[in-house]
Design a protein around this motif. Structure first.
Motif, PDB file in Angstrom:
ATOM      1  N   ALA A 258      37.354  78.872  58.331  1.00  0.00           N
ATOM      2  CA  ALA A 258      37.101  78.559  59.742  1.00  0.00           C
ATOM      3  C   ALA A 258      36.698  79.843  60.451  1.00  0.00           C
ATOM      4  O   ALA A 258      37.192  80.927  60.127  1.00  0.00           O
ATOM      5  N   VAL A 259      35.797  79.735  61.404  1.00  0.00           N
ATOM      6  CA  VAL A 259      35.332  80.886  62.180  1.00  0.00           C
ATOM      7  C   VAL A 259      35.685  80.652  63.639  1.00  0.00           C
ATOM      8  O   VAL A 259      35.268  79.649  64.235  1.00  0.00           O
ATOM      9  N   PHE A 260      36.478  81.552  64.205  1.00  0.00           N
ATOM     10  CA  PHE A 260      36.836  81.500  65.616  1.00  0.00           C
ATOM     11  C   PHE A 260      36.166  82.682  66.315  1.00  0.00           C
ATOM     12  O   PHE A 260      36.520  83.841  66.065  1.00  0.00           O
ATOM     13  N   VAL A 261      35.198  82.389  67.152  1.00  0.00           N
ATOM     14  CA  VAL A 261      34.498  83.426  67.910  1.00  0.00           C
ATOM     15  C   VAL A 261      35.221  83.589  69.237  1.00  0.00           C
ATOM     16  O   VAL A 261      35.236  82.673  70.070  1.00  0.00           O
ATOM     17  N   ALA A 280      26.092  86.798  68.816  1.00  0.00           N
ATOM     18  CA  ALA A 280      25.354  87.070  67.582  1.00  0.00           C
ATOM     19  C   ALA A 280      26.155  86.677  66.350  1.00  0.00           C
ATOM     20  O   ALA A 280      25.578  86.359  65.305  1.00  0.00           O
ATOM     21  N   LEU A 281      27.479  86.698  66.447  1.00  0.00           N
ATOM     22  CA  LEU A 281      28.306  86.466  65.256  1.00  0.00           C
ATOM     23  C   LEU A 281      28.466  84.982  64.939  1.00  0.00           C
ATOM     24  O   LEU A 281      28.688  84.630  63.780  1.00  0.00           O
ATOM     25  N   GLY A 282      28.373  84.116  65.930  1.00  0.00           N
ATOM     26  CA  GLY A 282      28.426  82.681  65.646  1.00  0.00           C
ATOM     27  C   GLY A 282      27.345  82.246  64.684  1.00  0.00           C
ATOM     28  O   GLY A 282      27.611  81.525  63.719  1.00  0.00           O
ATOM     29  N   PRO A 283      26.081  82.669  64.890  1.00  0.00           N
ATOM     30  CA  PRO A 283      25.045  82.342  63.912  1.00  0.00           C
ATOM     31  C   PRO A 283      25.136  83.146  62.616  1.00  0.00           C
ATOM     32  O   PRO A 283      24.704  82.680  61.560  1.00  0.00           O
ATOM     33  N   LEU A 284      25.679  84.364  62.675  1.00  0.00           N
ATOM     34  CA  LEU A 284      25.682  85.255  61.510  1.00  0.00           C
ATOM     35  C   LEU A 284      26.768  84.916  60.494  1.00  0.00           C
ATOM     36  O   LEU A 284      26.529  84.904  59.273  1.00  0.00           O
ATOM     37  N   LEU A 285      27.971  84.660  60.973  1.00  0.00           N
ATOM     38  CA  LEU A 285      29.122  84.576  60.062  1.00  0.00           C
ATOM     39  C   LEU A 285      29.138  83.348  59.149  1.00  0.00           C
ATOM     40  O   LEU A 285      29.394  83.486  57.943  1.00  0.00           O
ATOM     41  N   PRO A 286      28.914  82.120  59.647  1.00  0.00           N
ATOM     42  CA  PRO A 286      29.027  80.973  58.739  1.00  0.00           C
ATOM     43  C   PRO A 286      28.119  81.040  57.513  1.00  0.00           C
ATOM     44  O   PRO A 286      28.598  80.848  56.381  1.00  0.00           O
ATOM     45  N   PRO A 287      26.814  81.346  57.660  1.00  0.00           N
ATOM     46  CA  PRO A 287      26.005  81.424  56.442  1.00  0.00           C
ATOM     47  C   PRO A 287      26.391  82.585  55.533  1.00  0.00           C
ATOM     48  O   PRO A 287      26.272  82.480  54.313  1.00  0.00           O
ATOM     49  N   TRP A 288      26.850  83.685  56.108  1.00  0.00           N
ATOM     50  CA  TRP A 288      27.279  84.807  55.276  1.00  0.00           C
ATOM     51  C   TRP A 288      28.518  84.409  54.468  1.00  0.00           C
ATOM     52  O   TRP A 288      28.629  84.709  53.283  1.00  0.00           O
ATOM     53  N   LEU A 289      29.451  83.709  55.098  1.00  0.00           N
ATOM     54  CA  LEU A 289      30.639  83.249  54.382  1.00  0.00           C
ATOM     55  C   LEU A 289      30.260  82.251  53.289  1.00  0.00           C
ATOM     56  O   LEU A 289      30.845  82.256  52.195  1.00  0.00           O
ATOM     57  N   VAL A 322      38.470  83.434  60.025  1.00  0.00           N
ATOM     58  CA  VAL A 322      37.793  84.668  60.397  1.00  0.00           C
ATOM     59  C   VAL A 322      37.639  84.665  61.909  1.00  0.00           C
ATOM     60  O   VAL A 322      37.041  83.745  62.484  1.00  0.00           O
ATOM     61  N   THR A 323      38.208  85.691  62.563  1.00  0.00           N
ATOM     62  CA  THR A 323      38.089  85.822  64.007  1.00  0.00           C
ATOM     63  C   THR A 323      37.195  87.004  64.339  1.00  0.00           C
ATOM     64  O   THR A 323      37.032  87.927  63.526  1.00  0.00           O
ATOM     65  N   THR A 324      36.614  86.975  65.533  1.00  0.00           N
ATOM     66  CA  THR A 324      35.748  88.069  65.975  1.00  0.00           C
ATOM     67  C   THR A 324      36.289  88.640  67.264  1.00  0.00           C
ATOM     68  O   THR A 324      36.552  87.915  68.220  1.00  0.00           O
ATOM     69  N   GLY A 325      36.466  89.954  67.292  1.00  0.00           N
ATOM     70  CA  GLY A 325      36.974  90.623  68.482  1.00  0.00           C
ATOM     71  C   GLY A 325      38.472  90.441  68.636  1.00  0.00           C
ATOM     72  O   GLY A 325      39.139  89.726  67.885  1.00  0.00           O
ATOM     73  N   GLY A 326      39.010  91.121  69.620  1.00  0.00           N
ATOM     74  CA  GLY A 326      40.424  90.950  69.943  1.00  0.00           C
ATOM     75  C   GLY A 326      41.395  91.611  68.996  1.00  0.00           C
ATOM     76  O   GLY A 326      42.586  91.300  69.021  1.00  0.00           O
ATOM     77  N   THR A 327      40.913  92.557  68.157  1.00  0.00           N
ATOM     78  CA  THR A 327      41.816  93.161  67.168  1.00  0.00           C
ATOM     79  C   THR A 327      42.354  94.514  67.605  1.00  0.00           C
ATOM     80  O   THR A 327      43.163  95.109  66.892  1.00  0.00           O
ATOM     81  N   ALA A 328      41.899  95.030  68.738  1.00  0.00           N
ATOM     82  CA  ALA A 328      42.388  96.330  69.209  1.00  0.00           C
ATOM     83  C   ALA A 328      43.605  96.119  70.111  1.00  0.00           C
ATOM     84  O   ALA A 328      44.404  95.206  69.878  1.00  0.00           O
ATOM     85  N   ALA A 329      43.751  96.909  71.139  1.00  0.00           N
ATOM     86  CA  ALA A 329      44.953  96.821  71.987  1.00  0.00           C
ATOM     87  C   ALA A 329      44.593  96.740  73.459  1.00  0.00           C
ATOM     88  O   ALA A 329      45.335  97.218  74.312  1.00  0.00           O
ATOM     89  N   GLY A 330      43.449  96.133  73.767  1.00  0.00           N
ATOM     90  CA  GLY A 330      43.044  96.001  75.156  1.00  0.00           C
ATOM     91  C   GLY A 330      43.725  94.847  75.846  1.00  0.00           C
ATOM     92  O   GLY A 330      44.507  94.094  75.241  1.00  0.00           O
ATOM     93  N   GLY A 372      40.605  89.501  60.686  1.00  0.00           N
ATOM     94  CA  GLY A 372      40.221  89.824  62.048  1.00  0.00           C
ATOM     95  C   GLY A 372      39.104  90.848  62.042  1.00  0.00           C
ATOM     96  O   GLY A 372      39.296  91.992  61.607  1.00  0.00           O
ATOM     97  N   LEU A 373      37.929  90.435  62.521  1.00  0.00           N
ATOM     98  CA  LEU A 373      36.769  91.321  62.561  1.00  0.00           C
ATOM     99  C   LEU A 373      36.626  91.915  63.953  1.00  0.00           C
ATOM    100  O   LEU A 373      36.920  91.258  64.948  1.00  0.00           O
ATOM    101  N   PRO A 374      36.139  93.139  64.055  1.00  0.00           N
ATOM    102  CA  PRO A 374      35.811  93.682  65.370  1.00  0.00           C
ATOM    103  C   PRO A 374      34.706  92.857  66.025  1.00  0.00           C
ATOM    104  O   PRO A 374      33.969  92.129  65.354  1.00  0.00           O
ATOM    105  N   GLY A 375      34.569  92.985  67.333  1.00  0.00           N
ATOM    106  CA  GLY A 375      33.579  92.190  68.043  1.00  0.00           C
ATOM    107  C   GLY A 375      32.164  92.718  67.940  1.00  0.00           C
ATOM    108  O   GLY A 375      31.206  91.964  68.100  1.00  0.00           O
ATOM    109  N   ASN A 376      31.986  94.023  67.682  1.00  0.00           N
ATOM    110  CA  ASN A 376      30.646  94.568  67.539  1.00  0.00           C
ATOM    111  C   ASN A 376      30.004  94.053  66.255  1.00  0.00           C
ATOM    112  O   ASN A 376      30.661  94.017  65.203  1.00  0.00           O
ATOM    113  N   PRO A 377      28.732  93.641  66.294  1.00  0.00           N
ATOM    114  CA  PRO A 377      28.140  92.944  65.139  1.00  0.00           C
ATOM    115  C   PRO A 377      28.160  93.716  63.832  1.00  0.00           C
ATOM    116  O   PRO A 377      28.588  93.180  62.802  1.00  0.00           O
ATOM    117  N   LEU A 378      27.678  94.976  63.813  1.00  0.00           N
ATOM    118  CA  LEU A 378      27.672  95.698  62.536  1.00  0.00           C
ATOM    119  C   LEU A 378      29.093  96.039  62.105  1.00  0.00           C
ATOM    120  O   LEU A 378      29.406  96.075  60.905  1.00  0.00           O
TER     121      LEU A 378
END
Length: 482
Positions: A258-261, A280-289, A322-330, A372-378
């Motif tokens: 599952a991908v949670f953006v 950008a990650l919504g279109p990128l992640l599912p096919p890569w997975l 797989v989540t995107t962003g939200g892994t730091a301490a902001g 948990g992936l960072p929010g920046n695409p690369l």
């Protein structure tokens, strides 16, 4: 450019100036692949050989037994990958860590891994068959030819007698007492309807015993092992299984992902405006997975709300989230608090790699995993290859790709403490570092064939860098995404 020093509390991954170094400005066509064997085996002298520091325990941030220093802000990159690979083996009923095998029809088995050996259920061929179109003949020629021929799929005809022949098709069952099959191009009939051998390499009226006959069991006998456990099911494997009598195969299923953006600032369409940016990650992640062997069962947006994320994770039954962003301490980084609410086991919390430093791996709800992936695409791509790829590989019981190295054409500036993953294009026997490799950029990776593993401190021209192939660069779009 001179990299600026991070301000207090600022993540170095957010500093595009430090990461976006102009390394090469060659024109590059993504589909232009080098000819020949460009790979050099990775002998462990570069890349992930542990020279940058390893940890004895998962997720620890201390000093390894070797005494090599470890950056205090993250697990060594090679150790993080190893932790992700072995995580499923530490729990569950299967020693290999893979998912519970299932039986599927042949039509659904492509790309999966055999959970048991492929054992022949019959002799192959299961009866003596003709290897060529021609005549089945008995004894020396010339031969009298029967009127009715023998076709594939029909029961065998009556036995032949010496001096007798019958027309036969490729794959047809050989009549009893047949000496050989005479190919159509090696025989002729005379005005009286008698068959003569005409092959220039043989004496007149002779054929070799067993010539152009595939004897029963030539390829295998009933009970022979055809393929071992762990074999990837390819189209030829499907054909082999069908020929050997199988309608279904016992395989390791694809891990369900599952991908949670995460984020309130993301747009699903249109141009960025009013502080909102395109996702950008919504279109990128599912096919890569999918290219990594996962079955993507859910893709959704989750706002910057801890309760919403907790509810989404609690209701999810995928093997990996797989989540995107939200892994730091902001102030809106809710992944860590939510994992604590779930009682999750944090296996990797930050990795000494750029981009992608604030990635994480956790186990929750017995045998579910969160990457948990960072929010920046690369930076997110870095998290995919570091944590998601080895985790999915173990769950699906797929073998690790063979490591290899190539020399870098140009020098690459490194991070003082951390490994860097740099997009490269492969040209002949060299790898060309690409422009636009900052953590928020996709332009470089979109033109890349691989990621080069650059050790702390950087490299000089000619350095033999470990390379991580991008899935489609070696297998092709159709192979990876269908």
């Amino acid at each position: 450019m001179t990299p600026r020093t991070p301000r207090a509390g600022e993540e170095a991954d957010d500093l595009d100036v430090e990461e976006a170094l102009a390394l090469v400005n060659d024109a590059h066509t993504p589909g232009d692949r080098p000819s020949g064997d460009r790979r050099r085996p990775n002998d462990g002298t570069h890349g992930n050989d542990g020279t940058h520091g390893t940890h004895g325990n998962e997720g620890s941030h201390g000093t390894p037994a070797s005494g090599a220093p470890v950056h205090r802000d993250g697990t060594d990159w090679a150790e993080a990958r190893a932790t992700a690979e072995r995580a499923p083996r530490l729990r569950g009923g299967h020693r290999g860590g893979h998912l519970t095998p299932v039986s599927v029809p042949l039509s659904s088995a492509l790309g999966l891994t055999l959970a048991g050996p492929l054992i022949a259920l019959t002799d192959l061929p299961s009866f003596d068959t003709s290897a060529m179109d021609g005549w089945a003949v008995s004894g020396p020629g010339p031969w009298d030819v029967r009127e009715e021929g023998v076709l594939a799929g029909h029961t065998a005809h009556a036995p032949l007698t010496d001096g007798e022949a019958v027309r036969i098709a490729t794959g047809a069952r050989i009549p009893p007492d047949t000496t050989a099959v005479l190919r159509s191009e090696h025989g002729r009939t005379d005005d009286n309807g008698r068959l003569h051998a005409t092959a220039a390499t043989r004496a007149p009226h002779t054929v070799s015993h067993g010539q152009d006959i595939r004897p029963r069991g030539q390829e295998c006998r009933n009970g022979d092992q055809l393929l071992p456990v762990g074999t990837l099911v390819t189209p030829p494997v499907l054909g082999m299984a069908a020929a050997a009598g199988y309608d279904t195969l016992t395989v390791v299923p694809r891990p369900r992902a599952a991908v949670f953006v995460l984020g309130d600032e993301l747009l699903g369409e249109g141009l960025p405006h009013d502080g909102l940016i395109r996702d950008a990650l919504g279109p990128l992640l599912p096919p890569w997975l999918r290219a990594l062997g996962a079955d993507v069962v859910d893709v959704r947006r989750v706002g910057d709300d801890e309760d919403a994320l907790h509810q989404a994770l609690t209701a999810c039954d995928a093997d990996i989230v797989v989540t995107t962003g939200g892994t730091a301490a902001g102030p809106v980084d809710h992944v860590h608090p939510t994992l604590r609410r779930l009682g999750a086991e944090l296996l990797v919390d930050g990795v000494a790699v750029r981009p992608g430093h604030p990635m994480l791996l956790a186990r929750f709800a017995e045998q579910q995993y969160l990457v948990g992936l960072p929010g920046n695409p690369l930076a997110a791509v870095s998290g995919l290859v570091t944590l998601a790829e080895p985790l999915l590989r173990t769950l699906a019981a797929r073998p690790a790709p063979e490591g290899y190295t190539l020399p870098l054409r140009d020098a690459v500036q490194g991070h003082p403490h951390d490994t860097r993953l740099v997009p490269v294009a492969l040209r002949g026997d060299r790898a060309l570092p690409l422009l636009y490799n900052g953590p928020a950029m996709l332009r470089g990776i979109a033109a890349a064939d691989a990621l080069a593993v650059v050790p702390p401190g950087g490299t000089k021209p000619g350095y033999e860098a470990e390379l991580l192939d991008l899935p489609w660069a070696s297998g092709g779009i159709g192979v990876c995404f269908t």
